[in-house]
Every structure is written in C-alpha cells, then in structure tokens.
Design an enzyme around this catalytic site. Structure first.
Site, PDB file in Angstrom:
ATOM      1  N   GLU A 114       0.835  -1.207   0.000  1.00  0.00           N
ATOM      2  CA  GLU A 114       0.000   0.000   0.000  1.00  0.00           C
ATOM      3  C   GLU A 114       0.868   1.254   0.000  1.00  0.00           C
ATOM      4  O   GLU A 114       2.036   1.208   0.360  1.00  0.00           O
ATOM      5  CB  GLU A 114      -0.920  -0.001   1.237  1.00  0.00           C
ATOM      6  CG  GLU A 114      -1.857  -1.194   1.308  1.00  0.00           C
ATOM      7  CD  GLU A 114      -2.884  -1.255   0.169  1.00  0.00           C
ATOM      8  OE1 GLU A 114      -3.093  -0.234  -0.528  1.00  0.00           O
ATOM      9  OE2 GLU A 114      -3.454  -2.345  -0.053  1.00  0.00           O
ATOM     10  N   TYR A 173     -13.332 -15.968 -16.882  1.00  0.00           N
ATOM     11  CA  TYR A 173     -12.695 -16.246 -15.593  1.00  0.00           C
ATOM     12  C   TYR A 173     -12.317 -17.734 -15.470  1.00  0.00           C
ATOM     13  O   TYR A 173     -11.171 -18.099 -15.698  1.00  0.00           O
ATOM     14  CB  TYR A 173     -13.589 -15.790 -14.416  1.00  0.00           C
ATOM     15  CG  TYR A 173     -12.769 -15.572 -13.180  1.00  0.00           C
ATOM     16  CD1 TYR A 173     -12.481 -14.284 -12.713  1.00  0.00           C
ATOM     17  CD2 TYR A 173     -12.223 -16.645 -12.485  1.00  0.00           C
ATOM     18  CE1 TYR A 173     -11.681 -14.084 -11.600  1.00  0.00           C
ATOM     19  CE2 TYR A 173     -11.420 -16.457 -11.376  1.00  0.00           C
ATOM     20  CZ  TYR A 173     -11.162 -15.179 -10.931  1.00  0.00           C
ATOM     21  OH  TYR A 173     -10.363 -14.997  -9.828  1.00  0.00           O
ATOM     22  N   VAL A 193     -17.711  -6.972  -5.090  1.00  0.00           N
ATOM     23  CA  VAL A 193     -16.961  -5.788  -5.506  1.00  0.00           C
ATOM     24  C   VAL A 193     -15.710  -5.643  -4.647  1.00  0.00           C
ATOM     25  O   VAL A 193     -15.803  -5.471  -3.437  1.00  0.00           O
ATOM     26  CB  VAL A 193     -17.816  -4.512  -5.314  1.00  0.00           C
ATOM     27  CG1 VAL A 193     -17.107  -3.310  -5.906  1.00  0.00           C
ATOM     28  CG2 VAL A 193     -19.188  -4.684  -5.886  1.00  0.00           C
ATOM     29  N   THR A 194     -14.549  -5.761  -5.274  1.00  0.00           N
ATOM     30  CA  THR A 194     -13.290  -5.413  -4.607  1.00  0.00           C
ATOM     31  C   THR A 194     -12.443  -4.691  -5.656  1.00  0.00           C
ATOM     32  O   THR A 194     -12.808  -4.647  -6.839  1.00  0.00           O
ATOM     33  CB  THR A 194     -12.498  -6.651  -4.134  1.00  0.00           C
ATOM     34  OG1 THR A 194     -12.107  -7.412  -5.278  1.00  0.00           O
ATOM     35  CG2 THR A 194     -13.296  -7.526  -3.180  1.00  0.00           C
TER      36      THR A 194
HETATM   37  P1  NAD Z   1      -8.015  -6.954  -3.240  1.00  0.00           P
HETATM   38  O1  NAD Z   1      -7.484  -6.217  -4.406  1.00  0.00           O
HETATM   39  O2  NAD Z   1      -9.064  -6.312  -2.412  1.00  0.00           O
HETATM   40  O3  NAD Z   1      -6.812  -7.348  -2.226  1.00  0.00           O
HETATM   41  C1  NAD Z   1      -5.531  -7.682  -2.662  1.00  0.00           C
HETATM   42  C2  NAD Z   1      -4.557  -7.639  -1.501  1.00  0.00           C
HETATM   43  O4  NAD Z   1      -3.264  -8.046  -1.994  1.00  0.00           O
HETATM   44  C3  NAD Z   1      -4.346  -6.248  -0.882  1.00  0.00           C
HETATM   45  O5  NAD Z   1      -4.151  -6.387   0.512  1.00  0.00           O
HETATM   46  C4  NAD Z   1      -3.028  -5.771  -1.527  1.00  0.00           C
HETATM   47  O6  NAD Z   1      -2.298  -4.822  -0.748  1.00  0.00           O
HETATM   48  C5  NAD Z   1      -2.284  -7.087  -1.593  1.00  0.00           C
HETATM   49  N1  NAD Z   1      -1.205  -7.116  -2.577  1.00  0.00           N
HETATM   50  C6  NAD Z   1      -1.290  -6.998  -3.925  1.00  0.00           C
HETATM   51  N2  NAD Z   1      -0.055  -7.134  -4.479  1.00  0.00           N
HETATM   52  C7  NAD Z   1       0.799  -7.340  -3.444  1.00  0.00           C
HETATM   53  C8  NAD Z   1       2.201  -7.557  -3.359  1.00  0.00           C
HETATM   54  N3  NAD Z   1       2.981  -7.616  -4.432  1.00  0.00           N
HETATM   55  N4  NAD Z   1       2.751  -7.694  -2.122  1.00  0.00           N
HETATM   56  C9  NAD Z   1       1.991  -7.627  -0.999  1.00  0.00           C
HETATM   57  N5  NAD Z   1       0.650  -7.477  -1.032  1.00  0.00           N
HETATM   58  C10 NAD Z   1       0.087  -7.317  -2.237  1.00  0.00           C
HETATM   59  O7  NAD Z   1      -8.482  -8.360  -3.809  1.00  0.00           O
HETATM   60  P2  NAD Z   1      -9.584  -9.429  -3.381  1.00  0.00           P
HETATM   61  O8  NAD Z   1     -10.698  -9.366  -4.349  1.00  0.00           O
HETATM   62  O9  NAD Z   1      -9.848  -9.425  -1.925  1.00  0.00           O
HETATM   63  O10 NAD Z   1      -8.793 -10.748  -3.762  1.00  0.00           O
HETATM   64  C11 NAD Z   1      -8.105 -11.535  -2.829  1.00  0.00           C
HETATM   65  C12 NAD Z   1      -8.127 -12.969  -3.311  1.00  0.00           C
HETATM   66  O11 NAD Z   1      -9.494 -13.430  -3.325  1.00  0.00           O
HETATM   67  C13 NAD Z   1      -7.591 -13.128  -4.737  1.00  0.00           C
HETATM   68  O12 NAD Z   1      -6.838 -14.297  -4.814  1.00  0.00           O
HETATM   69  C14 NAD Z   1      -8.858 -13.246  -5.566  1.00  0.00           C
HETATM   70  O13 NAD Z   1      -8.669 -13.953  -6.752  1.00  0.00           O
HETATM   71  C15 NAD Z   1      -9.769 -13.995  -4.593  1.00  0.00           C
HETATM   72  N6  NAD Z   1     -11.221 -13.898  -4.885  1.00  0.00           N
HETATM   73  C16 NAD Z   1     -11.800 -12.694  -5.154  1.00  0.00           C
HETATM   74  C17 NAD Z   1     -13.157 -12.651  -5.469  1.00  0.00           C
HETATM   75  C18 NAD Z   1     -13.869 -11.354  -5.797  1.00  0.00           C
HETATM   76  O14 NAD Z   1     -14.955 -11.380  -6.361  1.00  0.00           O
HETATM   77  N7  NAD Z   1     -13.314 -10.229  -5.434  1.00  0.00           N
HETATM   78  C19 NAD Z   1     -13.929 -13.833  -5.457  1.00  0.00           C
HETATM   79  C20 NAD Z   1     -13.312 -15.031  -5.115  1.00  0.00           C
HETATM   80  C21 NAD Z   1     -11.946 -15.050  -4.835  1.00  0.00           C
END
Ligand code: NAD
Length: 399
Positions: A81, A241, A280-281
């Site tokens: 971050e 996806y 939503v993320t």
């Molecule tokens: P997000 O973007 O909200 O969170 C990503 C996190 O990874 C953050 O804390 C960010 O700081 C960290 N990050 C990114 N690159 C980094 C790095 N190089 N070093 C350290 N930290 C790093 O994403 P999210 O949607 O919460 O996704 C998290 C996981 O959940 C992913 O694997 C995603 O595929 C999975 N997922 C997401 C969804 C969805 O709909 N959002 C659904 C199912 C699974």
C-alpha cells in the site's frame, strides 16, 4: 483537506481515511455480533496467531478482522500500500490497516503489518523474523493476494497477468463504472506465453514458496492450516474467468495445496483452496465482465435474501469450513462458500437478466446503485455517517 472521489476507469485514485475507518469498524461490529465476544471465541477452537498475506483490503482484510475480533487472534499482515503524502492521500488499504491496528491494539491484540512486495524473499524473511520475535509460531496462514505482476525472486524476471479467454476469441458485454456505460468488448485469446505468465503471477507458486520458507524457519505450529482464495463461478463467467487465463492460474492453486500438504507432512499442515463468491473489490473491478455480472447477481441475491459481502463470506468460511469438524468440501478438497451464487436456480435468474441487459435497461435490471455504492465504499467514499464536507487529516500513520 476535504476529499472527493477521483474515479479513473475501474479504480479510484484517492481514498478517504474516515470512510475507510468506518468500513473497518462496521466489519468488526459484524464479526463481534456473529461470533459473540472475543472471550467466548477464545474458548472455542480457532486461530491464535495468524499471518495474512494480502491483509489490507477485500477478502484478506475480512480474514484478518474475523481472526482478530472473532477469535482474539494476534495477526501479522503483509500488503502493498501507499502511505499518504502532503500531496496525495494514502491508498484505501493504508487507511484500513491503520484503523485495524488502532482497534486491535485497543482490544489488547498484537497487530503488526509489513508493507512491501509479498512475492519477494526479503519480505518473507521480514515476516519470519517478526513471527519469531513476537508470536513464536503461526497456526493459520491466509493467502489473499491479487496482483497484476510478480517479480520472480530466483531470476528477477517480471511476469504479468492477463485477463483473456483461452482457445478462442470472446465477445461479450461489460459495464464501465467510470462512464456508467454497458458496452460490448471483444477479447482476443491469450497466447501460450500470456497463459504461462498469468499462472506465474496468480497461480500457487508463491503460496507454496511462503509455506515452505515458513516451515524451514520453524515458525509454523503443528497442525497449522493454510488457505488460498479462488473464484470458480459458472457458465456466465467461465469464458473470462473460470476457463480463461486467470482460471488456469487458479487451478494451479490446487496443485500447490497438494504440494504444501506433502512438503509440510512433518507438521501435519492442512492446505485447502477456498472458493468464494464474486463481489466488488479492487481486484474484481478490474476484470472485464465482472462489474456487469456482479451488479446483476447483487440484484438477484438481494431479492433472494442471500446477498453477502466479504465479511459475511469470511465469517462463514471460518465457522463452516476452517474451524468446523464437518467442513463443506468439494471433490478437490476445496472449501466451498460460493453455493449461494453458483446454484442452478440463482444462475438461471441471472442468465435471464444477462440476456436482457443493455445500456437502456441496465439501471432497471441491475443493482446499479448497490454496485456503485460498494465500489465507492472500497475507497472510503459514500459510507454512511461520514461527513464528507469536513476537513480531514489524511496523514494517518500506522501504530
Ligand atoms: P483486493 O485487491 O481487495 O486485495 C488484494 C490484496 O493483496 C491487498 O491487501 C493488496 O495490498 C495485496 N497485494 C497486492 N499485491 C501485493 C504484493 N505484491 N505484495 C503484498 N501485497 C500485495 O483483492 P480481493 O478481491 O480481496 O482478492 C483476494 C483474493 O481473493 C484473490 O486471490 C482473488 O482472486 C480472490 N477472490 C476474489 C473474489 C472477488 O470477487 N473479489 C472472489 C473469489 C476469490
């Protein structure tokens, strides 16, 4: 400074510290209401010392909040971050983490966060040193990274992930949050190199590397658990996806789970992939099709009374899967938390809307307002009970 959202494409380039703090507070309140109080959770089986990789937003943040405020666990976070400066606000994940620390410390919990590239061996070593010094060992490792690129620590090569179909071109609808526009997009199939690079970034290699290094350093407890998050989805999202570049990368998590179990058999580690629902993320907003799909599933699932956000999904994951005697597993031993979205009846309703939706009907057929509000909420905007006209101190530091 008075802060208004600056939305650019699928991202908002600034964040509101008080809105982020309120979001974190709301999630903490939810967890406490579901898991009673920390004292009670402390007496039930649950995590004690937790490492969350990708701890600052989305599913990782929700996992950290659930562990800390549901089970009184100590947490070490790793995220990537940006701190605030005189000129720019910090990122939402920066403010979320500051707010999390404040609340955790108030509740007497250890909470510390390493801000840096989780793919690097330097950050892994830093995390190991912090665990040795402050926690001794961890009994749960959550892997929740979402990143567009990864530098391979062995070679220094930079790999980029691609969001493309595999095998054939695919034309579909998508929604542009910034322009409030539903339009068609044509996506060319990925090349073999693009597929391989996406697996390098979002596959299981780094998850496995973390667990192996943590184990070699002796900082994992006997019977420790680890999980990495995936999205499996259904027919509507498979072309972009599940059966696309990102889906192939996610399949590699299954391989990594088996490899972790085998390599860490000496401590009887348990490794499972967890399949979560779409919501939503910051990560999902960047994937073509997902904003449109999500705004339709929100409509259907809210009508069904089955709508859940990150925190509801993760509380369910901890109670029904990670710390359950009888977890919901599929034939690949994945934890499944996505059934409320992917069951046939719900998918059939979404498909009807999907076929009908156009620019003209979008606001009527979708939960457009819900999607947009949640999108702004990710960055601390449009949060209830926050005064957005007030001057706010943006230079929040982590304590
Ligand atoms: P997000 O973007 O909200 O969170 C990503 C996190 O990874 C953050 O804390 C960010 O700081 C960290 N990050 C990114 N690159 C980094 C790095 N190089 N070093 C350290 N930290 C790093 O994403 P999210 O949607 O919460 O996704 C998290 C996981 O959940 C992913 O694997 C995603 O595929 C999975 N997922 C997401 C969804 C969805 O709909 N959002 C659904 C199912 C699974």
């Amino acid at each position: 400074m008075v802060i208004k959202p600056k939305v650019r494409g699928f991202i908002c380039t600034n964040a509101h510290p008080l809105g982020c703090k309120k979001n974190v507070g709301n999630q903490i309140a939810y967890v406490k209401s579901q898991l009673h109080n920390t004292q009670q959770a402390q007496n039930t089986e649950g995590p004690k010392n937790v490492l969350v990789i990708g701890s600052s937003t989305g599913y990782g943040l929700a996992s950290r909040i659930t562990a800390a405020f549901g089970y009184a666990a100590n947490t070490l976070g790793v995220c990537f971050e940006k701190a605030p400066s005189q000129r720019k606000t910090g990122t939402a994940g920066w403010y979320n983490t500051g707010a999390f620390h404040e609340q955790a410390h108030r509740d007497g919990l250890y909470a510390s966060t390493i801000n840096g590239d989780a793919f690097s061996d330097e950050i892994k070593a830093e995390a190991i040193a912090a665990i040795k010094e402050n926690l001794g060992k961890v009994d749960l490792v959550i892997y929740s990274l979402a990143s567009p690129r990864r530098t391979d620590p062995d070679t220094g090569d930079v790999y980029k992930s691609t969001l493309k179909p595999v095998g054939q071109a695919y034309t579909t609808k998508t929604y542009d949050t910034d322009k409030d526009l539903v339009h068609e997009i044509a996506l060319e199939p990925a090349t073999d190199d693009e597929i391989a690079q996406t697996v390098k970034v979002m596959g299981g290699e780094d998850w496995e590397r973390w667990l192996v290094q943590l184990n070699e350093a002796g900082v994992l407890s006997e019977n420790c658990k680890t999980t990495a998050y995936t999205y499996i989805g259904k027919e509507l999202t498979w072309p972009i996806y599940g059966q696309a570049t990102i889906g192939l990368a996610k399949e590699d998590l299954d391989r990594a789970a088996s490899a972790i179990i085998e390599k860490l058999s000496g401590i009887n580690a348990q490794a499972n992939v967890s399949s979560l629902k779409a919501l939503v993320t910051q990560a999902s907003s960047a994937i073509p099709v997902m904003p449109l799909y999500i705004s339709l599933i929100y409509k259907v699932m809210k009508e069904e009374g089955t709508h859940e956000g990150c925190i509801e999904q993760i509380v369910g994951l901890f109670t029904n899967c990670l710390y359950s005697q009888d977890p919901t597993l599929d034939d690949m031993k994945r934890f499944r938390m996505d059934d409320k979205e992917t069951n046939d009846a719900t998918q059939a309703k979404i498909k009807v809307l999907w076929d009908q939706v156009t620019q003209d009907t979008f606001h009527e057929l979708s939960d457009y307002k819900g999607y947009n509000t949640e999108f702004l909420n990710l960055f601390g905007f449009a949060v209830q009970d926050v005064d957005y006209e007030a001057d706010v101190d943006t230079l929040v530091q982590w304590r």
